[in-house]
Motif scaffolding. Structure first.
Motif, PDB file in Angstrom:
ATOM      1  N   GLU A  34       0.836  -1.190   0.000  1.00 19.92           N
ATOM      2  CA  GLU A  34       0.000   0.000   0.000  1.00 19.92           C
ATOM      3  C   GLU A  34       0.874   1.244   0.000  1.00 19.92           C
ATOM      4  O   GLU A  34       1.924   1.268   0.599  1.00 19.92           O
ATOM      5  CB  GLU A  34      -0.887   0.000   1.229  1.00 19.92           C
ATOM      6  CG  GLU A  34      -1.904  -1.113   1.161  1.00 19.92           C
ATOM      7  CD  GLU A  34      -2.051  -1.819   2.480  1.00 19.92           C
ATOM      8  OE1 GLU A  34      -2.667  -1.229   3.374  1.00 19.92           O
ATOM      9  OE2 GLU A  34      -1.525  -2.925   2.616  1.00 19.92           O
ATOM     10  N   TYR A  63      -8.971   1.280   9.669  1.00 12.36           N
ATOM     11  CA  TYR A  63      -8.854   1.648   8.255  1.00 12.36           C
ATOM     12  C   TYR A  63     -10.127   2.371   7.851  1.00 12.36           C
ATOM     13  O   TYR A  63     -10.106   3.301   7.067  1.00 12.36           O
ATOM     14  CB  TYR A  63      -8.695   0.403   7.380  1.00 12.36           C
ATOM     15  CG  TYR A  63      -7.419  -0.383   7.629  1.00 12.36           C
ATOM     16  CD1 TYR A  63      -6.222   0.003   7.036  1.00 12.36           C
ATOM     17  CD2 TYR A  63      -7.426  -1.512   8.444  1.00 12.36           C
ATOM     18  CE1 TYR A  63      -5.057  -0.731   7.249  1.00 12.36           C
ATOM     19  CE2 TYR A  63      -6.270  -2.247   8.649  1.00 12.36           C
ATOM     20  CZ  TYR A  63      -5.088  -1.848   8.055  1.00 12.36           C
ATOM     21  OH  TYR A  63      -3.938  -2.574   8.274  1.00 12.36           O
ATOM     22  N   SER A  89      -6.846 -15.288  11.814  1.00 11.91           N
ATOM     23  CA  SER A  89      -6.766 -14.399  10.671  1.00 11.91           C
ATOM     24  C   SER A  89      -7.676 -13.181  10.879  1.00 11.91           C
ATOM     25  O   SER A  89      -8.791 -13.317  11.369  1.00 11.91           O
ATOM     26  CB  SER A  89      -7.200 -15.188   9.438  1.00 11.91           C
ATOM     27  OG  SER A  89      -7.163 -14.360   8.325  1.00 11.91           O
ATOM     28  N   GLY A  90      -7.164 -12.023  10.507  1.00 10.82           N
ATOM     29  CA  GLY A  90      -7.960 -10.808  10.638  1.00 10.82           C
ATOM     30  C   GLY A  90      -7.893 -10.175  12.018  1.00 10.82           C
ATOM     31  O   GLY A  90      -8.517  -9.150  12.277  1.00 10.82           O
TER      32      GLY A  90
HETATM   33  P1  ATP Z   1      -3.867 -12.581   8.738  1.00 12.07           P
HETATM   34  O1  ATP Z   1      -3.380 -13.582   9.756  1.00 12.07           O
HETATM   35  O2  ATP Z   1      -4.957 -13.129   7.885  1.00 12.07           O
HETATM   36  O3  ATP Z   1      -2.770 -11.954   7.943  1.00 12.07           O
HETATM   37  P2  ATP Z   1      -3.992 -10.338  10.540  1.00 12.07           P
HETATM   38  O4  ATP Z   1      -4.166 -10.773  11.946  1.00 12.07           O
HETATM   39  O5  ATP Z   1      -2.628  -9.966  10.098  1.00 12.07           O
HETATM   40  O6  ATP Z   1      -4.601 -11.419   9.568  1.00 12.07           O
HETATM   41  P3  ATP Z   1      -4.757  -7.741   9.536  1.00 12.07           P
HETATM   42  O7  ATP Z   1      -4.250  -8.017   8.163  1.00 12.07           O
HETATM   43  O8  ATP Z   1      -3.994  -6.799  10.386  1.00 12.07           O
HETATM   44  O9  ATP Z   1      -4.976  -9.109  10.334  1.00 12.07           O
HETATM   45  O10 ATP Z   1      -6.247  -7.237   9.376  1.00 12.07           O
HETATM   46  C1  ATP Z   1      -7.047  -6.806  10.456  1.00 12.07           C
HETATM   47  C2  ATP Z   1      -8.377  -6.325   9.909  1.00 12.07           C
HETATM   48  O11 ATP Z   1      -8.182  -5.160   9.130  1.00 12.07           O
HETATM   49  C3  ATP Z   1      -9.067  -7.341   9.016  1.00 12.07           C
HETATM   50  O12 ATP Z   1     -10.439  -7.280   9.273  1.00 12.07           O
HETATM   51  C4  ATP Z   1      -8.755  -6.846   7.626  1.00 12.07           C
HETATM   52  O13 ATP Z   1      -9.785  -7.181   6.734  1.00 12.07           O
HETATM   53  C5  ATP Z   1      -8.674  -5.356   7.813  1.00 12.07           C
HETATM   54  N1  ATP Z   1      -7.739  -4.723   6.881  1.00 12.07           N
HETATM   55  C6  ATP Z   1      -6.446  -5.074   6.683  1.00 12.07           C
HETATM   56  N2  ATP Z   1      -5.859  -4.266   5.788  1.00 12.07           N
HETATM   57  C7  ATP Z   1      -6.797  -3.386   5.385  1.00 12.07           C
HETATM   58  C8  ATP Z   1      -6.791  -2.292   4.486  1.00 12.07           C
HETATM   59  N3  ATP Z   1      -5.714  -1.929   3.806  1.00 12.07           N
HETATM   60  N4  ATP Z   1      -7.964  -1.605   4.328  1.00 12.07           N
HETATM   61  C9  ATP Z   1      -9.063  -1.951   5.011  1.00 12.07           C
HETATM   62  N5  ATP Z   1      -9.128  -2.982   5.893  1.00 12.07           N
HETATM   63  C10 ATP Z   1      -8.018  -3.683   6.082  1.00 12.07           C
END
Ligand code: ATP
Length: 283
Positions: A34, A63, A89-90
């Motif tokens: 990004e 976000y 995840s998430g």
């Molecule tokens: P994973 O294990 O799947 O990588 P994670 O624990 O790293 O997940 P994040 O990627 O930090 O989680 O995402 C957290 C939340 O923020 C999720 O609901 C995701 O959909 C949302 N999210 C992540 N990046 C963005 C973005 N660029 N714009 C909007 N929402 C986002």
């Protein structure tokens, strides 16, 4: 045309990497896909990094204003120690890494590096003290192999690469690029560990590289490997943008809560994948 030269400290003094004009590692990282939204303040200070201590102080972030992504996140990574982020995840693990690299500014709370709020310092300074290793970290373990290949060329590290010179495969370029990032010798390391299953040999190789890279460095890692998690100084369990449990592996296992459940699930998954990886190797 690219020159290959310079010592690559990460792999010891034996390896060298392309230092100039090469594929920018950061372009390859998911974390960096990004566009940065933040700009330096007009009078941004220089960042004075001594110990590399990281503090998240009551950080909240979203976000989209309708959806909180992180809520009241507080933790410290003492200089040289390792914090592992685990959770479904998430849960917000990658977002924490992105915030520390200052892809986005927090909406409340603060992130400090050696006591300095990262919003007040020059991004260049911040990013120069942080090394990022992407999911393909296992590639880094293999990076050593490129060394032998390069030495095999008549001109060794003076070999020119590029359109008219030596051709490196995409994978090889990537390994060199990972190595190049580590050449920064950063005090702080952000690591997004790969989820893929590996055979025992490769796994051992990776663990060795990881240990080498994180020793004496302040490390924040999205951890999937059981051995990484066990060895972390502190584990943060993130769920729905909140830290729901924290502690060492043993402390969290004793609690028999979220972590305990996640661990057992991961263990089963790990064993299954490992068997598959080893069967594949045998074929
Ligand atoms: P994973 O294990 O799947 O990588 P994670 O624990 O790293 O997940 P994040 O990627 O930090 O989680 O995402 C957290 C939340 O923020 C999720 O609901 C995701 O959909 C949302 N999210 C992540 N990046 C963005 C973005 N660029 N714009 C909007 N929402 C986002």
């Amino acid at each position: 045309i690219i020159q290959l030269y310079g010592p690559l400290n990460w792999f010891g003094n034996y390896y060298r990497v392309i230092q100039k004009n090469f594929v920018d590692m950061e372009k390859m990282l998911d974390l960096l896909q990004e566009l940065p939204e933040v700009k330096d303040l007009p009078h941004a200070e220089s960042l004075n990094v001594q110990k590399g201590e990281v503090v998240f102080d009551n950080v909240s972030f979203h976000y989209d204003p309708r959806v909180p992504t992180l809520t009241n996140i507080s933790f410290a990574i003492p200089s040289g120690s390792t914090v592992a982020l685990v959770g479904p995840s998430g849960g917000g693990k990658s977002t924490i890494l992105r915030l520390l690299f200052r892809f986005y500014d927090v909406q409340s709370g603060r992130i400090l590096v050696d006591g300095q709020d990262i919003r007040h310092v020059r991004q260049r300074d911040l990013r120069s003290c942080i090394g990022i290793v992407p999911q393909q970290v296992e590639e880094a373990a293999e990076a050593a192999q490129i060394h032998d290949k390069i030495l095999g060329f008549p001109e060794g590290y003076d070999t020119k690469v590029g359109e008219r010179g030596l051709r490196l495969s995409g994978g090889e370029k990537q390994r060199v690029a990972i190595a190049r990032t580590l050449l920064k010798n950063p005090q702080i390391v952000l690591l997004d560990e790969a989820t893929s299953a590996l055979d025992t040999h490769t796994e051992r190789h990776i663990q060795k590289s990881l240990r080498r890279m994180t020793v004496n460095r302040t490390t924040l890692i999205i951890a999937h490997r059981l051995s990484t998690i066990v060895h972390a100084d502190q584990i943060l369990v993130l769920q729905g943008g909140e830290i729901v449990e924290r502690g060492s592996h043993l402390e969290l296992m004793h609690k028999e809560g979220v972590y305990h459940k996640l661990w057992n699930k991961q263990l089963k998954h790990h064993e299954k994948m490992k068997r598959e990886a080893e069967n594949k190797q045998r074929l």
